[in-house]
Design a protein around this motif. Structure first.
Motif, PDB file in Angstrom:
ATOM      1  N   LEU A  48       0.920  -1.298  -0.011  1.00  0.00           N
ATOM      2  CA  LEU A  48      -0.087   0.156   0.135  1.00  0.00           C
ATOM      3  C   LEU A  48       0.806   1.349  -0.027  1.00  0.00           C
ATOM      4  O   LEU A  48       1.946   1.292   0.707  1.00  0.00           O
ATOM      5  CB  LEU A  48      -0.891   0.205   1.152  1.00  0.00           C
ATOM      6  N   VAL A  49       0.650   2.324  -1.057  1.00  0.00           N
ATOM      7  CA  VAL A  49       1.526   3.380  -0.963  1.00  0.00           C
ATOM      8  C   VAL A  49       0.385   4.560  -1.305  1.00  0.00           C
ATOM      9  O   VAL A  49      -0.608   4.258  -1.937  1.00  0.00           O
ATOM     10  CB  VAL A  49       2.527   3.212  -2.061  1.00  0.00           C
ATOM     11  N   GLN A  50       0.709   5.714  -0.954  1.00  0.00           N
ATOM     12  CA  GLN A  50      -0.008   6.995  -1.153  1.00  0.00           C
ATOM     13  C   GLN A  50       0.165   7.393  -2.764  1.00  0.00           C
ATOM     14  O   GLN A  50       1.417   7.154  -3.028  1.00  0.00           O
ATOM     15  CB  GLN A  50       0.265   8.018  -0.439  1.00  0.00           C
TER      16      GLN A  50
ATOM     17  N   SER B 171       5.760   7.883  -9.001  1.00  0.00           N
ATOM     18  CA  SER B 171       4.830   8.885  -9.228  1.00  0.00           C
ATOM     19  C   SER B 171       3.673   8.069  -9.425  1.00  0.00           C
ATOM     20  O   SER B 171       2.808   8.266 -10.113  1.00  0.00           O
ATOM     21  CB  SER B 171       4.877   9.719 -10.309  1.00  0.00           C
ATOM     22  N   LEU B 172       3.330   7.129  -8.360  1.00  0.00           N
ATOM     23  CA  LEU B 172       2.179   6.154  -8.504  1.00  0.00           C
ATOM     24  C   LEU B 172       0.817   6.993  -8.496  1.00  0.00           C
ATOM     25  O   LEU B 172       0.651   7.841  -7.731  1.00  0.00           O
ATOM     26  CB  LEU B 172       2.242   5.308  -7.352  1.00  0.00           C
ATOM     27  N   LYS B 173      -0.092   6.424  -9.197  1.00  0.00           N
ATOM     28  CA  LYS B 173      -1.413   6.964  -9.334  1.00  0.00           C
ATOM     29  C   LYS B 173      -2.354   5.962  -8.770  1.00  0.00           C
ATOM     30  O   LYS B 173      -2.380   4.868  -8.883  1.00  0.00           O
ATOM     31  CB  LYS B 173      -1.911   7.389 -10.454  1.00  0.00           C
ATOM     32  N   PRO B 174      -3.712   6.036  -8.186  1.00  0.00           N
ATOM     33  CA  PRO B 174      -4.638   5.358  -7.673  1.00  0.00           C
ATOM     34  C   PRO B 174      -5.101   4.406  -8.894  1.00  0.00           C
ATOM     35  O   PRO B 174      -5.310   3.381  -8.675  1.00  0.00           O
ATOM     36  CB  PRO B 174      -5.970   6.256  -7.415  1.00  0.00           C
TER      37      PRO B 174
ATOM     38  N   VAL C  56      -2.715   1.998  -4.387  1.00  0.00           N
ATOM     39  CA  VAL C  56      -2.451   3.245  -4.458  1.00  0.00           C
ATOM     40  C   VAL C  56      -3.371   3.998  -3.830  1.00  0.00           C
ATOM     41  O   VAL C  56      -4.419   4.155  -4.583  1.00  0.00           O
ATOM     42  CB  VAL C  56      -1.871   3.760  -5.792  1.00  0.00           C
ATOM     43  N   SER C  57      -3.443   4.610  -2.531  1.00  0.00           N
ATOM     44  CA  SER C  57      -4.463   5.485  -2.206  1.00  0.00           C
ATOM     45  C   SER C  57      -4.633   6.887  -2.628  1.00  0.00           C
ATOM     46  O   SER C  57      -3.321   7.470  -2.599  1.00  0.00           O
ATOM     47  CB  SER C  57      -4.514   5.372  -0.602  1.00  0.00           C
ATOM     48  N   SER C  58      -5.496   7.452  -2.563  1.00  0.00           N
ATOM     49  CA  SER C  58      -5.632   8.809  -3.187  1.00  0.00           C
ATOM     50  C   SER C  58      -5.577   9.981  -1.898  1.00  0.00           C
ATOM     51  O   SER C  58      -5.607   9.423  -0.782  1.00  0.00           O
ATOM     52  CB  SER C  58      -6.727   9.280  -3.931  1.00  0.00           C
TER      53      SER C  58
END
Length: 121
Positions: free
Chosen positions: A11-13, A84-87, A119-121
């Motif tokens: 899990l990552v923001q 630069s991960l996105k939801p 990926v959490s927003s």
């Protein structure tokens, strides 16, 4: 027979980074073309990136400039650096090995069990 084991998901923001690894069991790892695919909830599995045995790469447009594939043939390991991960990158990520350098799933004969990325927003 090639066995592939992915790791590194989690899990990552949004905006964060993760590095996935895929360890291969076969001594001839360097001769295989490798790829990452992903499957989001409720969607079909899709191509992310491929790397040929000689080091050529092809990326899906959706990850170009953010994800980087690499391999360490001495360690028989494939990597996917995701920045630069996105939801919308949320999915189960699979590595695959095959004899044809391709973005088509059917060209890859061996698959790992997958590692989930959220990926959490």
């Amino acid at each position: 027979q090639v066995q592939l084991v992915e790791s590194g998901g989690g899990l990552v923001q949004a905006g964060g980074s993760l590095r996935l690894s895929c360890a291969a069991s076969v001594p001839t790892f360097s001769t295989y073309n490798m790829a990452w695919f992903r499957q989001a909830p409720g969607k079909q599995r899709e191509f992310v990136v491929a790397m040929s045995s000689s080091g050529s790469t092809v990326y899906a447009d959706s990850v170009k400039g953010r994800f980087t594939i690499s391999r360490d043939n001495a360690k028989k390991t494939l990597y996917l650096q995701m920045n630069s991960l996105k939801p919308e990158d949320t999915a189960v990520y699979y590595c695959a090995a095959g004899r044809v350098y391709s973005y088509t799933q059917n060209n890859y004969q061996f698959w790992g069990q997958g590692t989930p990325v959220t990926v959490s927003s």
